[in-house]
Design a protein around this motif. Structure first.
Motif, PDB file in Angstrom:
ATOM      1  N   ASN A   1     -71.342 130.159   6.068  1.00  0.00           N
ATOM      2  CA  ASN A   1     -70.268 129.460   5.346  1.00  0.00           C
ATOM      3  C   ASN A   1     -70.436 127.954   5.454  1.00  0.00           C
ATOM      4  O   ASN A   1     -70.256 127.227   4.477  1.00  0.00           O
ATOM      5  CB  ASN A   1     -68.890 129.875   5.867  1.00  0.00           C
ATOM      6  CG  ASN A   1     -68.477 131.241   5.374  1.00  0.00           C
ATOM      7  OD1 ASN A   1     -68.977 131.716   4.353  1.00  0.00           O
ATOM      8  ND2 ASN A   1     -67.565 131.876   6.089  1.00  0.00           N
TER       9      ASN A   1
ATOM     10  N   GLN B   1     -73.237 126.968   3.220  1.00  0.00           N
ATOM     11  CA  GLN B   1     -72.831 126.945   1.813  1.00  0.00           C
ATOM     12  C   GLN B   1     -72.129 125.637   1.481  1.00  0.00           C
ATOM     13  O   GLN B   1     -72.343 125.060   0.421  1.00  0.00           O
ATOM     14  CB  GLN B   1     -71.928 128.137   1.484  1.00  0.00           C
ATOM     15  CG  GLN B   1     -71.598 128.238   0.009  1.00  0.00           C
ATOM     16  CD  GLN B   1     -72.838 128.451  -0.850  1.00  0.00           C
ATOM     17  OE1 GLN B   1     -73.567 129.406  -0.661  1.00  0.00           O
ATOM     18  NE2 GLN B   1     -73.090 127.554  -1.790  1.00  0.00           N
ATOM     19  N   LYS B   2     -71.304 125.143   2.396  1.00  0.00           N
ATOM     20  CA  LYS B   2     -70.614 123.865   2.174  1.00  0.00           C
ATOM     21  C   LYS B   2     -71.623 122.727   2.052  1.00  0.00           C
ATOM     22  O   LYS B   2     -71.477 121.839   1.217  1.00  0.00           O
ATOM     23  CB  LYS B   2     -69.614 123.587   3.295  1.00  0.00           C
ATOM     24  CG  LYS B   2     -68.405 124.502   3.248  1.00  0.00           C
ATOM     25  CD  LYS B   2     -67.466 124.242   4.406  1.00  0.00           C
ATOM     26  CE  LYS B   2     -66.335 125.260   4.391  1.00  0.00           C
ATOM     27  NZ  LYS B   2     -65.467 125.120   5.550  1.00  0.00           N
TER      28      LYS B   2
ATOM     29  N   ASP C   1     -73.307 123.066  -1.302  1.00  0.00           N
ATOM     30  CA  ASP C   1     -72.396 122.621  -2.357  1.00  0.00           C
ATOM     31  C   ASP C   1     -72.337 121.099  -2.396  1.00  0.00           C
ATOM     32  O   ASP C   1     -72.332 120.491  -3.460  1.00  0.00           O
ATOM     33  CB  ASP C   1     -70.991 123.198  -2.142  1.00  0.00           C
ATOM     34  CG  ASP C   1     -70.934 124.698  -2.352  1.00  0.00           C
ATOM     35  OD1 ASP C   1     -71.884 125.263  -2.944  1.00  0.00           O
ATOM     36  OD2 ASP C   1     -69.940 125.315  -1.910  1.00  0.00           O
ATOM     37  N   SER C   2     -72.328 120.474  -1.222  1.00  0.00           N
ATOM     38  CA  SER C   2     -72.297 119.012  -1.141  1.00  0.00           C
ATOM     39  C   SER C   2     -73.573 118.408  -1.717  1.00  0.00           C
ATOM     40  O   SER C   2     -73.534 117.441  -2.476  1.00  0.00           O
ATOM     41  CB  SER C   2     -72.134 118.580   0.316  1.00  0.00           C
ATOM     42  OG  SER C   2     -72.335 117.206   0.465  1.00  0.00           O
TER      43      SER C   2
END
Length: 168
Positions: A124, A127-128, A131-132
């Motif tokens: 998780n 994933q952040k 995404d960033s």
């Protein structure tokens, strides 16, 4: 505009970040303290010797590498200014890692979190980061060639599933 011009722009933008400013301020503080500066210059010379050795022979003697780490720890404990410098440098290195990851994923595509050799509880967070790096845009997905073969004896971490590679 050439990629060199873009690199200059990136360098100028990075030079204005808090992280770069902190490194520069820490360097200036060390230079203003003659005792800390002398100790830091000795550390840098030892580090330069190791880098030169690595460039020439590609192998750093373990004893020298450990001695450099020991010196770094001793300097950080003795000189708060040097500790502040290394902490600022570490923050800057995190920024550069994100910059490099952003450039790499722009060129090669974004891996899916499932392709990363990470435990589920860390995915998780990964994933952040992805995404960033992607800037909120849909980017192409990193494609692993179907005929990619791992070197003999190299195994994927448990739980990592990459079609075609798990067959090895």
């Amino acid at each position: 505009m050439s990629y060199i011009d873009k690199a200059r722009e990136l360098g100028e933008a990075l030079s204005q970040t808090h992280e770069v400013q902190a490194v520069l301020a820490a360097e200036a503080a060390i230079k203003a303290d003659s005792e800390a500066n002398e100790a830091f210059l000795q550390y840098q010379e030892k580090e330069r010797q190791i880098v030169t050795t690595q460039m020439i022979s590609k192998v750093i003697p373990e004893k020298e590498a450990l001695a450099l780490i020991d010196l770094k720890v001793r300097l950080m404990n003795k000189y708060p200014l040097i500790r502040t410098y290394f902490q600022a440098q570490q923050s800057f290195e995190r920024v550069m890692a994100m910059v490099n990851l952003t450039i790499t994923t722009t060129i090669h595509g974004m891996p899916s979190v499932d392709q990363l050799p990470l435990p589920d509880e860390i995915k998780n967070m990964a994933q952040k980061v992805l995404d960033s790096v992607g800037g909120g845009k849909q980017t192409k997905t990193l494609e692993i060639p179907k005929d990619l073969k791992l070197p003999p004896g190299l195994k994927l971490p448990p739980g990592l599933k990459i079609p075609g590679l798990n067959d090895n």
